[in-house]
Design a protein around this motif. Structure first.
Motif, PDB file in Angstrom:
ATOM      1  N   ARG A 149      22.590  42.238 -51.312  1.00 51.37           N
ATOM      2  CA  ARG A 149      22.549  43.393 -52.214  1.00 51.37           C
ATOM      3  C   ARG A 149      21.273  44.178 -51.988  1.00 51.37           C
ATOM      4  N   ALA A 150      21.415  45.499 -51.983  1.00 53.08           N
ATOM      5  CA  ALA A 150      20.248  46.378 -51.877  1.00 53.08           C
ATOM      6  C   ALA A 150      20.600  47.726 -52.472  1.00 53.08           C
ATOM      7  N   GLU A 151      19.579  48.473 -52.830  1.00 57.87           N
ATOM      8  CA  GLU A 151      19.767  49.846 -53.291  1.00 57.87           C
ATOM      9  C   GLU A 151      19.224  50.781 -52.217  1.00 57.87           C
ATOM     10  N   GLU A 152      20.007  51.810 -51.910  1.00 59.61           N
ATOM     11  CA  GLU A 152      19.536  52.801 -50.941  1.00 59.61           C
ATOM     12  C   GLU A 152      19.220  54.094 -51.679  1.00 59.61           C
ATOM     13  N   TYR A 153      18.102  54.697 -51.346  1.00 55.23           N
ATOM     14  CA  TYR A 153      17.674  55.926 -52.024  1.00 55.23           C
ATOM     15  C   TYR A 153      17.251  56.934 -50.961  1.00 55.23           C
ATOM     16  N   LEU A 154      17.995  58.025 -50.853  1.00 54.02           N
ATOM     17  CA  LEU A 154      17.708  59.091 -49.880  1.00 54.02           C
ATOM     18  C   LEU A 154      17.611  58.533 -48.453  1.00 54.02           C
ATOM     19  N   ALA A 155      18.399  57.503 -48.182  1.00 51.27           N
ATOM     20  CA  ALA A 155      18.243  56.803 -46.903  1.00 51.27           C
ATOM     21  C   ALA A 155      19.143  57.356 -45.799  1.00 51.27           C
ATOM     22  N   ASP A 156      20.250  58.012 -46.178  1.00 49.89           N
ATOM     23  CA  ASP A 156      21.284  58.314 -45.178  1.00 49.89           C
ATOM     24  C   ASP A 156      20.832  59.265 -44.074  1.00 49.89           C
ATOM     25  N   ASP A 157      19.897  60.171 -44.390  1.00 47.65           N
ATOM     26  CA  ASP A 157      19.439  61.099 -43.356  1.00 47.65           C
ATOM     27  C   ASP A 157      17.964  60.858 -43.027  1.00 47.65           C
ATOM     28  N   ALA A 158      17.451  59.708 -43.436  1.00 44.41           N
ATOM     29  CA  ALA A 158      15.994  59.522 -43.362  1.00 44.41           C
ATOM     30  C   ALA A 158      15.514  59.245 -41.932  1.00 44.41           C
ATOM     31  N   ASP A 159      14.372  59.840 -41.612  1.00 48.16           N
ATOM     32  CA  ASP A 159      13.675  59.507 -40.366  1.00 48.16           C
ATOM     33  C   ASP A 159      12.807  58.263 -40.557  1.00 48.16           C
ATOM     34  N   LYS A 199       9.157  66.154 -50.818  1.00 41.61           N
ATOM     35  CA  LYS A 199       8.639  67.451 -51.266  1.00 41.61           C
ATOM     36  C   LYS A 199       7.830  68.123 -50.175  1.00 41.61           C
ATOM     37  N   SER A 200       7.177  67.314 -49.333  1.00 34.71           N
ATOM     38  CA  SER A 200       6.382  67.927 -48.269  1.00 34.71           C
ATOM     39  C   SER A 200       7.168  67.999 -46.953  1.00 34.71           C
ATOM     40  N   GLY A 201       8.491  67.833 -47.054  1.00 28.30           N
ATOM     41  CA  GLY A 201       9.340  68.105 -45.900  1.00 28.30           C
ATOM     42  C   GLY A 201       9.545  66.932 -44.958  1.00 28.30           C
ATOM     43  N   ILE A 202       9.054  65.757 -45.330  1.00 32.05           N
ATOM     44  CA  ILE A 202       9.263  64.575 -44.488  1.00 32.05           C
ATOM     45  C   ILE A 202      10.523  63.862 -44.959  1.00 32.05           C
ATOM     46  N   LYS A 203      11.417  63.576 -44.024  1.00 31.40           N
ATOM     47  CA  LYS A 203      12.674  62.921 -44.403  1.00 31.40           C
ATOM     48  C   LYS A 203      12.447  61.412 -44.528  1.00 31.40           C
ATOM     49  N   ALA A 204      11.979  61.028 -45.703  1.00 34.79           N
ATOM     50  CA  ALA A 204      11.754  59.609 -45.987  1.00 34.79           C
ATOM     51  C   ALA A 204      12.853  59.107 -46.915  1.00 34.79           C
ATOM     52  N   GLY A 205      13.156  57.844 -46.821  1.00 35.37           N
ATOM     53  CA  GLY A 205      14.136  57.218 -47.697  1.00 35.37           C
ATOM     54  C   GLY A 205      13.693  55.805 -48.033  1.00 35.37           C
ATOM     55  N   LEU A 206      14.413  55.187 -48.964  1.00 34.58           N
ATOM     56  CA  LEU A 206      14.021  53.849 -49.409  1.00 34.58           C
ATOM     57  C   LEU A 206      15.228  52.920 -49.356  1.00 34.58           C
ATOM     58  N   VAL A 207      15.032  51.743 -48.790  1.00 36.22           N
ATOM     59  CA  VAL A 207      16.001  50.660 -48.958  1.00 36.22           C
ATOM     60  C   VAL A 207      15.299  49.567 -49.748  1.00 36.22           C
ATOM     61  N   ARG A 208      15.860  49.277 -50.926  1.00 35.32           N
ATOM     62  CA  ARG A 208      15.227  48.315 -51.829  1.00 35.32           C
ATOM     63  C   ARG A 208      16.061  47.036 -51.877  1.00 35.32           C
ATOM     64  N   PRO A 209      15.601  45.979 -51.216  1.00 31.72           N
ATOM     65  CA  PRO A 209      16.331  44.712 -51.307  1.00 31.72           C
ATOM     66  C   PRO A 209      16.409  44.217 -52.759  1.00 31.72           C
ATOM     67  N   ILE A 210      17.597  43.887 -53.196  1.00 32.44           N
ATOM     68  CA  ILE A 210      17.788  43.276 -54.520  1.00 32.44           C
ATOM     69  C   ILE A 210      17.938  41.770 -54.349  1.00 32.44           C
ATOM     70  N   THR A 211      18.638  41.353 -53.285  1.00 30.85           N
ATOM     71  CA  THR A 211      18.605  39.945 -52.902  1.00 30.85           C
ATOM     72  C   THR A 211      17.589  39.806 -51.768  1.00 30.85           C
ATOM     73  N   LEU A 212      16.689  38.861 -51.907  1.00 34.62           N
ATOM     74  CA  LEU A 212      15.719  38.583 -50.832  1.00 34.62           C
ATOM     75  C   LEU A 212      16.236  37.448 -49.957  1.00 34.62           C
ATOM     76  N   TRP A 213      16.933  36.495 -50.563  1.00 37.10           N
ATOM     77  CA  TRP A 213      17.794  35.596 -49.810  1.00 37.10           C
ATOM     78  C   TRP A 213      19.142  35.553 -50.494  1.00 37.10           C
ATOM     79  N   PRO A 214      20.225  35.960 -49.893  1.00 36.61           N
ATOM     80  CA  PRO A 214      20.256  36.429 -48.507  1.00 36.61           C
ATOM     81  C   PRO A 214      19.561  37.780 -48.353  1.00 36.61           C
ATOM     82  N   PHE A 215      18.823  37.943 -47.261  1.00 33.80           N
ATOM     83  CA  PHE A 215      18.140  39.205 -47.002  1.00 33.80           C
ATOM     84  C   PHE A 215      19.181  40.271 -46.644  1.00 33.80           C
ATOM     85  N   PRO A 216      19.066  41.461 -47.233  1.00 33.48           N
ATOM     86  CA  PRO A 216      20.127  42.479 -47.044  1.00 33.48           C
ATOM     87  C   PRO A 216      20.040  43.177 -45.686  1.00 33.48           C
TER      88      PRO A 216
END
Lengths: 356, 220
Positions: free
Chosen positions: A240-250, A272-289
């Protein structure tokens, strides 16, 4: 208190109340900052609802009480902070080797040694790879809000029961001490249908054995192998993980728990400063997502692991994407929480490097 | 409105109702009035989210903070410095931020005779949304425990009901019957109802006290 309405709770209190709502009526533990509110809360609530709160003489005693209660088939938990987990390591291994479900909460503080009492994530490797001796895993969940603390406690009990194994909530001093509004679930009845449990058979069936001692190496090996087949199913189905703005992220920032809250703010600053950043937040650490990371390895140029440690999850990120992209690291340790600006600056540095 | 009616004000209540944020607001407002406030952080129990964390920032705003000896150092020795007594006796405006519950208020008991001699305001802070004190009788029970430990009697109620970042106008309005019930049960007046500055409830709430949020998580 009406369960459907929103109340303000500390993370530590939320863990306790969520466990009660999930049918946990047995708590064994030993106080340690910054998780003592869990035990304090349980000591007040358990006697009022017919539950057991017992302060063991140590963490070693407490985790073995957890083993005993879990073997009898009840929902049981303990809670401690980093040094306490080290003390519990033997018992955790016994629990895993006995296929007994339970909930173990680690509200992490700075280490090593007695360390400090401010928040840390430096028990990542301990929780996911080496929480005791021998070949085994436990389920590890990493909440990042107080509400998610509530939700994952219920989920940890469910999956622990389903797979007959210990589950850990890996929290930290920040999430444990901070307050946020939460909605508590309706209380559930305890599951009372564990056919394997050792709780008396009234002469009506063969007795159940809960044990982790196997002198015969072939027998022990086959038990461990069977357990690893179960682990493979979990790795396949329970990431399990949460993805935030990840689909087009550099740049994909990878962070869990408190550092993911910081990282999310940093990702917003970067966008905001034009950098395509995104976040993948692991919710399960084991199993690692790893699936949630591998899917972004095609479009992301760089990954950045942000941790409140010297860099422990970063290797799992590298493995998840099979080293197909550079994986950078930014962290603070010893109880220091990185600021959003620090993480933003790390993103900016990497972004410059990515253009070379 | 400026809710500080006496030279010395004690701010006490259940863990996590928002005592520290309210105390900081009171101290800042006092400084804005041109006074020289002293904010005494009496929380030697819980080392997280307390007034002493804001010492430097507050001193720039004209608020002197007196905190536990060795707060935020490597010495884990819960003790209060000698200047507390002088501050209580002589401070122009003194705000005492107690620790939570009876355990946190016990330190105040040490200074009870001094504080009593100053004829203080003792504000009992309530938050209708804070777990374990959402019912008036629970809030009254904790007040009695705090009064026993601190050896002081509350003089008024501060309704600090909020849901942190989710505080809306309905949050405040929904807390008013609760605060009234605590007031009725204790016979204490409601000195203030704290409302985030952005919310406009001046026509709906008596004794409204606009507050800013100073106590925040690192990512907020």
């Amino acid at each position: 208190m009406s369960m459907a309405e929103r109340v303000l709770m500390k993370g530590n209190e939320a863990i306790a109340e969520a466990a009660i709502a999930a049918g946990c009526r047995h708590f064994f533990g030993y106080p340690i900052t910054p998780q003592t509110e869990v035990a304090a809360y349980m000591s007040k609530r358990m006697p009022k609802i017919g539950g057991i709160y017992l302060q063991g003489e140590s963490e070693v005693a407490s985790i073995n009480m957890v083993l005993g209660a879990g073997a009898a088939g009840v929902r049981v938990m303990t809670s401690t902070s980093s040094p306490g987990i080290s003390l519990m390591a033997e018992g955790i291994s016994y629990i895993a080797g006995s296929d007994v479900p339970c909930l173990i909460v680690n509200v992490q503080r700075g280490g090593p040694g007695l360390g400090g009492i401010q928040p840390s994530q430096a028990d990542y490797c301990q929780a996911t790879k080496a929480s005791g001796h021998g070949d085994f895993h436990m389920l590890v969940f990493a909440p990042s809000t107080v509400q998610e603390m509530v939700d994952l406690v219920a989920g940890a009990f469910e999956l622990g029961d389903k797979y007959r194994m210990p589950a850990m909530i890996l929290s930290d001093g920040m999430l444990g001490q901070m307050m946020e509004p939460v909605t508590l679930p309706e209380p559930r009845d305890m599951r009372d249908d564990k056919e394997w449990a050792a709780r008396g058979h009234d002469g009506k069936r063969a007795h159940n054995v809960i044990n982790s001692l196997y002198i015969n190496p072939q027998e022990l090996e086959s038990l461990v192998k069977a357990r690893y087949e179960k682990y493979a199913v979990i790795v396949e189905n329970e990431q399990r993980a949460e993805e935030y703005l990840a689909d087009d992220a550099d740049i994909i920032v990878v962070a869990f728990g408190a550092s993911s809250r910081v990282s999310r703010s940093a990702v917003d600053m970067a966008r905001k400063s034009g950098i395509k950043a995104g976040l993948v937040r692991p919710i399960t650490l084991w199993p690692f997502p790893e699936k949630f990371l591998a899917k972004h390895a095609g479009h992301a140029k760089t990954f950045l692991s942000v941790e409140m440690s010297m860099g422990q999850m970063v290797d799992d990120v590298r493995l998840a994407i099979k080293c197909s992209r550079p994986v950078e690291f930014y962290g603070r340790t010893g109880g220091v929480i990185p600021t959003p600006k620090e993480v933003y600056d790390a993103i900016v540095r990497i972004n410059g490097g990515g253009q070379r | 409105m400026f809710p500080l009616e006496r030279r010395v004000t004690v701010v006490c209540g259940h863990y996590g109702v928002g005592k520290t944020n309210l105390s900081i607001n009171l101290a800042i407002d006092s400084a804005r009035q041109g006074e020289s406030p002293v904010l005494v952080d009496m929380d030697v129990v819980n080392p997280y989210f307390r007034s002493a964390d804001y010492s430097r920032w507050l001193s720039e705003k004209g608020v002197r903070v007196v905190g536990p000896n060795f707060a935020n150092t490597n010495l884990d020795t819960p003790s209060m410095p000698g200047e507390v007594a002088g501050a209580i006796d002589e401070g122009e405006r003194v705000i005492i931020d107690a620790g939570g519950d009876d355990a946190g208020a016990t330190v105040i008991g040490t200074y009870a005779s001094r504080i009593s001699a100053a004829d203080p305001d003792v504000l009992y802070v309530v938050n209708r949304y804070r777990s374990l004190t959402t019912r008036p009788e629970e809030a009254v029970q904790i007040l009695r425990e705090i009064e026993g430990a601190s050896r002081l009697k509350a003089t008024a109620i501060a309704n600090n009901s909020h849901l942190k970042q989710r505080t809306e106008e309905s949050t405040i309005l929904g807390s008013l019957p609760f605060a009234d019930a605590v007031s009725d049960a204790t016979g204490l007046p409601i000195r203030l109802t704290a409302v985030p500055r952005a919310l406009n409830l001046f026509n709906n709430v008596r004794n409204i006290y606009p507050v800013d949020v100073y106590v925040r998580a690192p990512w907020e």
